[in-house]
Design an enzyme around this catalytic site. Structure first.
Site, mmCIF file in Angstrom:
data_model
loop_
_atom_site.group_PDB
_atom_site.id
_atom_site.type_symbol
_atom_site.label_atom_id
_atom_site.label_comp_id
_atom_site.label_asym_id
_atom_site.label_seq_id
_atom_site.Cartn_x
_atom_site.Cartn_y
_atom_site.Cartn_z
ATOM 1 N N HIS A 184 0.303 -0.230 0.195
ATOM 2 C CA HIS A 184 1.621 -0.834 0.027
ATOM 3 C C HIS A 184 2.111 -0.760 -1.410
ATOM 4 O O HIS A 184 3.299 -0.781 -1.653
ATOM 5 C CB HIS A 184 1.647 -2.238 0.633
ATOM 6 C CG HIS A 184 1.692 -2.133 2.110
ATOM 7 N ND1 HIS A 184 0.545 -2.108 2.876
ATOM 8 C CD2 HIS A 184 2.726 -1.898 2.952
ATOM 9 C CE1 HIS A 184 0.898 -1.914 4.127
ATOM 10 N NE2 HIS A 184 2.201 -1.782 4.207
ATOM 11 N N CYS A 481 8.174 6.998 10.836
ATOM 12 C CA CYS A 481 8.640 6.106 9.768
ATOM 13 C C CYS A 481 7.521 5.812 8.768
ATOM 14 O O CYS A 481 7.664 4.943 7.917
ATOM 15 C CB CYS A 481 9.206 4.811 10.335
ATOM 16 S SG CYS A 481 7.992 3.835 11.227
HETATM 17 C C1 PEP Z 1 2.790 2.918 9.108
HETATM 18 O O1 PEP Z 1 1.707 2.406 9.387
HETATM 19 O O2 PEP Z 1 2.963 4.135 8.968
HETATM 20 C C2 PEP Z 1 3.979 2.066 8.905
HETATM 21 C C3 PEP Z 1 5.168 2.593 8.747
HETATM 22 O O3 PEP Z 1 3.756 0.712 8.836
HETATM 23 P P1 PEP Z 1 3.190 -0.011 7.515
HETATM 24 O O4 PEP Z 1 3.098 1.006 6.437
HETATM 25 O O5 PEP Z 1 4.143 -1.097 7.173
HETATM 26 O O6 PEP Z 1 1.865 -0.502 7.984
#
Ligand code: PEP
Ligand code: MG
Length: 556
Positions: A184, A481
């Site tokens: 993140h 995404c």
């Molecule tokens: C993913 O896992 O690719 C996603 C878009 O969700 P996050 O990154 O918020 O876990």
């Protein structure tokens, strides 16, 4: 002598600026006997309190809005008379650091017990405690360093909340010793447009204030930059200026339209995405609106937060992902921090088993906010593993008055069984960050496993292709995404694998659109086929780059 550190470039961009190294967190003191001269220690505590108060007030004056108010309130806590007096009283039993540490701990616990707004102030008290103890130790203040001039932030890794407060005007690049490309930290840096490198082993050895060159594309940090590095920065600035003008829609070379949407975390980011030409939002990470919350936000608060995102668009659609708490994004009101293996635990949609009513109230808030707008609002559940879960989610969404629901494909079972899952919902969106972590059994936060945690891994691409093909068979859209969509070369592969839309940090839109423009659908399909034949992620990458000369022209 120049030194070079290599990591994984996660947000392209080149800069030259002085380095500021984030100090390590302040650890608990080792208790010492009561001081011989308690009055002298009391003076040290008062001085530390005055110094931290002054430092925070000074910082408050350099910012505006919420940041200003928060810093002023925190400054006041640093000279809270009860806190300081009680700490001084404890000097009859213990040393100054332990006195401050334990008194602040008690205060934080009392605030926690009061719940609601007061409980949220507990974190501020602990922040003040760390600053006071650092002062008493003569150590640098914890947290992101403050500097009048723009700087490159060097850290081990950042908590999501730290990354969210980064100001791109002062932090012009971010280099972490730890972290993975799908972490993140990387995602938030991308959304802020801060050139970033993760997994740069040894980079914490760079001395504070050393001038450095950072290339977020190649993942290199070099100390003592010269004219070569200045030239590289100039080339990047030219390319960035060229890419500045995207306004959508995104068309392939043969006119095939690929909707490019944005990943956002709040209303501000949604407005920036609309200005950057995004055709709506493909992923609203609702947990990002509430990362600093210990308690469940009320339906009214949630309605307001979502309405701000919807208001950023006059048309297009917004896909709201319901709270995806757990693993590296814990939310105290939803997740159990004691779980031994949180990435495989009760996270995402699974939290609805335990936290009864939270999902229903969130859907109610989304439906209320949707009533205030004419745009299409779709909802999507994170971490769906089975068709039953998809069915349950669609049922809850429709009961809340939200007829269009979809799911994220992040768990390998969902990709393998996409057809049965898609039979329950209207659409799917592949979360390549988690899908990669689970397919490769490789923690997305671990820099040391970065070559496994790579969406270019042929096994990951094969699963994406399978899910997309199952969507095509049912004539239902399957987008991506995850961060893979923001990689212009990989975007070509995804489209070639049958993915129908892409959603990414708004800042990645121009580069992705510019590269997609240079290929036809047929060429994208041929390119994708080559990646499935590759033996390694690196081979897949090199093959695709060789077919996309535009990448070098743009310095990507
Ligand atoms: C993913 O896992 O690719 C996603 C878009 O969700 P996050 O990154 O918020 O876990
Ligand atoms: Mg995910």
């Amino acid at each position: 002598m120049s030194a070079e550190f290599s990591g994984i470039g996660v947000v392209p961009g080149r800069v030259v600026a002085p380095a500021r190294v984030m100090p390590p967190p302040v650890t608990a003191p080792v208790e010492q006997p009561a001081p011989q001269d308690p009055e002298a220690e009391a003076t040290r505590i008062r001085e530390a309190s005055a110094a931290v108060h002054a430092e925070l007030l000074e910082r408050a004056e350099t910012v505006t809005g919420d940041a200003h108010d928060v810093l002023k309130a925190t400054a006041l806590m640093a000279k809270d008379p009860t806190l300081i007096k009680t700490a001084i009283k404890r000097l009859t039993d213990t040393d100054a650091e332990t006195a401050v540490w334990t008194v602040a701990e008690d205060t934080a616990a009392q605030l926690e017990a009061l719940g609601g707004y007061m409980a949220e102030r507990a974190a501020d008290v602990l922040d003040v405690r760390a600053r006071l103890v650092a002062r008493l130790r003569g150590a640098p203040a914890p947290g992101i360093p403050h500097s009048e001039e723009p700087f490159v932030l060097i850290a081990d890794d950042l908590a999501p909340a730290d990354t969210a407060t980064l100001d791109p005007e002062s932090v012009v690049a971010l280099v972490c010793a730890a972290g993975g490309p799908q972490s993140h930290t990387a995602i938030l840096a991308r959304s802020l447009g801060i050139p970033a490198i993760v997994a740069a082993a040894g980079v914490l050895d760079v001395a504070d204030h050393t001038p450095v060159f950072v290339d977020g594309g190649t993942g290199v940090l070099r100390t003592e930059p010269g004219t070569d590095e200045a030239d590289l920065v100039a080339v990047w600035q030219d390319a960035a200026a060229r890419l500045h003008t995207y306004s959508g829609p995104c068309l392939l070379g043969d006119g095939t339209r690929i909707p490019l949407r944005a990943n956002v975390g709040d209303g501000d980011q949604a407005r920036a995405a609309a200005e950057a030409g995004a055709e709506g939002v493909g992923l609203l990470r609702t947990e990002f609106c509430f990362l600093d919350r210990d308690t469940e936000p009320s339906v009214d608060e949630q309605t307001d937060a979502y309405a701000q995102v919807f208001a950023a668009f006059d048309d297009h659609k917004v896909v709201v992902r319901t709270l995806d708490a757990g693993a590296d994004k814990p939310l105290p009101f939803l997740t159990d921090t004691q779980e031994p293996n949180p990435a495989l635990g009760v996270r995402g949609f699974r939290t609805s088993r335990r936290a009864v009513g939270v999902l229903e109230r969130q859907l109610e808030a989304i439906a209320r906010a949707a009533e205030q707008t004419s745009i299409d609002v779709h909802v999507m559940a994170p971490m769906i593993s089975t068709a039953e879960e998809a069915e349950q989610f669609a049922g809850l969404a429709s009961a809340a008055g939200l007829p269009v629901s979809g799911v994220m494909v992040e768990v390998p079972s969902a990709a393998l069984r996409a057809e049965s899952i898609l039979s329950e919902v209207e659409f799917a969106s592949i979360g390549t960050n988690d899908l990669t972590q689970y397919v490769m059994a490789s923690d997305r936060m671990l820099g040391g496993l970065a070559e496994l945690s790579d969406p270019w891994q042929p096994a990951v691409l094969e699963l994406i292709g399978m899910a997309a093909a199952q969507g095509q068979a049912l004539k239902k859209s399957v987008g991506v995404c995850g961060e893979a969509a923001a990689d212009p070369a990989l975007a070509v592969v995804l489209v070639g694998l049958g993915v129908t839309s892409l959603s990414m940090a708004a800042r990645a839109l121009p580069a992705v659109a510019e590269v997609l423009r240079t290929v036809t659908l047929d060429q994208a399909q041929q390119t994708a086929k080559l990646t499935l034949g590759a033996r390694t992620a690196q081979e897949a990458k090199t093959t695709v780059r060789g077919r996309l000369p535009v990448l070098d022209e743009l310095g990507l």
